[in-house]
Scaffold this motif. Structure first.
Motif, PDB file in Angstrom:
ATOM      1  N   ASP A  51       0.829  -1.208   0.000  1.00  0.00           N
ATOM      2  CA  ASP A  51       0.000   0.000   0.000  1.00  0.00           C
ATOM      3  C   ASP A  51       0.862   1.257   0.000  1.00  0.00           C
ATOM      4  N   ASP A 357      -1.080   6.704   1.370  1.00  0.00           N
ATOM      5  CA  ASP A 357      -0.866   7.535   0.181  1.00  0.00           C
ATOM      6  C   ASP A 357      -0.147   8.837   0.549  1.00  0.00           C
ATOM      7  N   SER A 388      -6.886   4.478   5.202  1.00  0.00           N
ATOM      8  CA  SER A 388      -7.228   4.522   3.774  1.00  0.00           C
ATOM      9  C   SER A 388      -6.576   5.715   3.082  1.00  0.00           C
ATOM     10  N   ASN A 389      -6.644   5.702   1.756  1.00  0.00           N
ATOM     11  CA  ASN A 389      -6.201   6.838   0.967  1.00  0.00           C
ATOM     12  C   ASN A 389      -7.120   8.032   1.196  1.00  0.00           C
ATOM     13  N   TYR A 390      -6.625   9.201   0.841  1.00  0.00           N
ATOM     14  CA  TYR A 390      -7.397  10.429   1.015  1.00  0.00           C
ATOM     15  C   TYR A 390      -8.712  10.356   0.219  1.00  0.00           C
ATOM     16  N   GLY A 391      -9.794  10.731   0.863  1.00  0.00           N
ATOM     17  CA  GLY A 391     -11.100  10.738   0.210  1.00  0.00           C
ATOM     18  C   GLY A 391     -11.786   9.398   0.169  1.00  0.00           C
ATOM     19  N   LYS A 392     -11.109   8.369   0.658  1.00  0.00           N
ATOM     20  CA  LYS A 392     -11.697   7.030   0.701  1.00  0.00           C
ATOM     21  C   LYS A 392     -12.071   6.704   2.151  1.00  0.00           C
ATOM     22  N   GLU A 393     -13.226   6.109   2.321  1.00  0.00           N
ATOM     23  CA  GLU A 393     -13.658   5.739   3.663  1.00  0.00           C
ATOM     24  C   GLU A 393     -13.528   4.235   3.830  1.00  0.00           C
ATOM     25  N   LEU A 394     -12.800   3.851   4.864  1.00  0.00           N
ATOM     26  CA  LEU A 394     -12.577   2.437   5.115  1.00  0.00           C
ATOM     27  C   LEU A 394     -13.471   1.984   6.269  1.00  0.00           C
ATOM     28  N   HIS A 395     -14.361   1.079   5.993  1.00  0.00           N
ATOM     29  CA  HIS A 395     -15.264   0.569   7.024  1.00  0.00           C
ATOM     30  C   HIS A 395     -14.690  -0.725   7.590  1.00  0.00           C
TER      31      HIS A 395
END
Length: 410
Positions: A51, A357, A388-395
């Motif tokens: 990653d 990221d 997570s990467n910026y703008g991504k939501e990790l559930h």
């Protein structure tokens, strides 16, 4: 969003050994206890490094990695001394290379700060340059384990250099690493030989600066001959007070000791043995602790020492690490250091943990996700691969992630 760092030297290519790195951001060595019980790299580590290699041309440096059983031990730290370790690491370097990035293996020997109990369990002694503990607590732990510290013999020193380090370097190349980084910082074994507070020997490896530096330079010379100097790097921390080191409080000033070492490395470079890079830890940080607190409250007057002397002696690529996020999002000191010449890289560890990221975030000026310090040294997936990467939501379910333990890659 703030102004990104795209226009700084941080995003100019740089030559490191025989490779061209696309930007001057490195994932610094970041110990995280996610290997298996037999020190084989794990599935969790594979995801973690892959990653963080996502921006092509990024340099990643492995967490500190044991070169042999006698070089430790701590639980769930990766090793590089046997074929199983090599096979596990090869899967990780393949994944990093598939992203177009590069990877170094940091070679580690703990010395007197190893675990006396775990060493005893494996029939191994707690050893160092001299029989000196780094603290009273360390002495009590060694005595409780019936494994008191002792000084290495010259024969053992030669064996560690010409067997353990050589084997580890060859294994690292077989595992697909682009470089090896010799860990000679933060009060670990090679630092214990370098510094008079921990080295009171009177033989060929103690006393004068030349003799205290002998082990480090013999390793540099051997690995340069074995795998090529352009694939060898070394890490130094002249000002550290971590694990019993004294920094500027010692009887021999760190500039005196480390100027000799750096000058010797430059002499070798002048004679055609140019190392890939020299890594130096800034005096703003010692071990895993900031000298002056976290983001936003750095008082430069509290920092003792400067690595300017290193850059005046060393002419090759240099990697500087140590709390370059203290004034985020301004990054004033980072800009000053990376723009001050055309050979400086900047290493990040904690914010690379929480921002896979990170390279793109720094380029674009995106907000950084805070790290979770108390989860750094856990042995599960929570706080490791749950960013997570910026703008991504990790559930994800924290409890479920804490049940995910490292699984061997082999």
């Amino acid at each position: 969003m703030t102004v990104g760092l795209e226009k700084t030297n941080l995003f100019k290519p740089i030559t490191v050994g025989k490779n061209t790195i696309n930007q001057r951001i490195a994932f610094a060595p970041t110990t995280r206890f996610r290997a298996t019980d037999d020190h084989t790299p794990s599935d969790l580590m594979l995801q973690h490094y892959s990653d963080r290699a996502q921006t092509p041309g990024t340099l990643l440096i492995s967490e500190a990695t044991f070169i042999s059983p006698r070089s430790g031990l701590y639980p769930n730290i990766p090793g590089i001394w046997n074929d199983k370790h090599v096979q596990g690491w090869k899967k990780i370097t393949d994944a990093v290379h598939a992203k177009g990035s590069y990877m170094a293996c940091q070679l580690w020997f703990l010395g007197r700060v190893g675990s006396p109990g775990l060493l005893k369990k494996h029939g191994l002694d707690l050893v160092s340059a001299s029989p000196l503990y780094d603290s009273e607590d360390s002495k009590k732990a060694a005595e409780a384990a019936d494994n008191p510290i002792r000084a290495l013999t010259e024969e053992e020193i030669h064996s560690i250099i010409y067997e353990d380090y050589k084997n580890a370097a060859i294994n690292a190349m077989n595992a697909g690493f682009d470089y090896v980084e010799i860990h000679s910082a933060h009060g670990y074994m090679l630092d214990q030989f370098l510094q008079p507070v921990s080295n009171q020997r009177t033989d060929n490896y103690g006393g004068s600066i030349e003799k205290r530096a002998r082990m480090v330079l013999e390793i540099v010379d051997l690995l340069s001959e074995t795998i090529g100097a352009e694939k060898v790097a070394i890490r130094l921390s002249p000002w550290t007070k971590f694990q019993g080191m004294k920094g500027d409080e010692d009887s021999v000033h760190p500039i005196t000791t480390f100027s000799y070492v750096v000058n010797e490395l430059q002499k070798r470079a002048n004679n055609g043995k140019q190392l890939a890079y020299l890594s130096v830890v800034e005096p703003r940080i010692t071990g895993g602790r900031d000298i002056v607190g976290l983001i936003g409250d750095l008082d430069i007057s509290d920092v003792v020492g400067s690595n300017d002397f290193v850059k005046s002696l060393w002419k090759g690529a240099i990697l500087q690490t140590g709390n370059y996020t203290y004034d985020y999002p301004e990054f004033s000191l980072l800009k000053s250091d990376v723009n001050g010449d055309d050979r400086t890289m900047i290493g990040f560890s904690r914010f690379f943990t929480s921002n896979p990221d990170l390279v793109e975030r720094l380029k674009e000026g995106h907000e950084l996700t805070p790290y979770v310090r108390h989860l750094f040294y856990a042995n599960h997936n929570n706080g490791y691969n749950t960013f997570s990467n910026y703008g991504k939501e990790l559930h994800y379910d924290s409890e479920a992630e804490e049940k995910k333990r490292p699984l061997s890659l082999v």
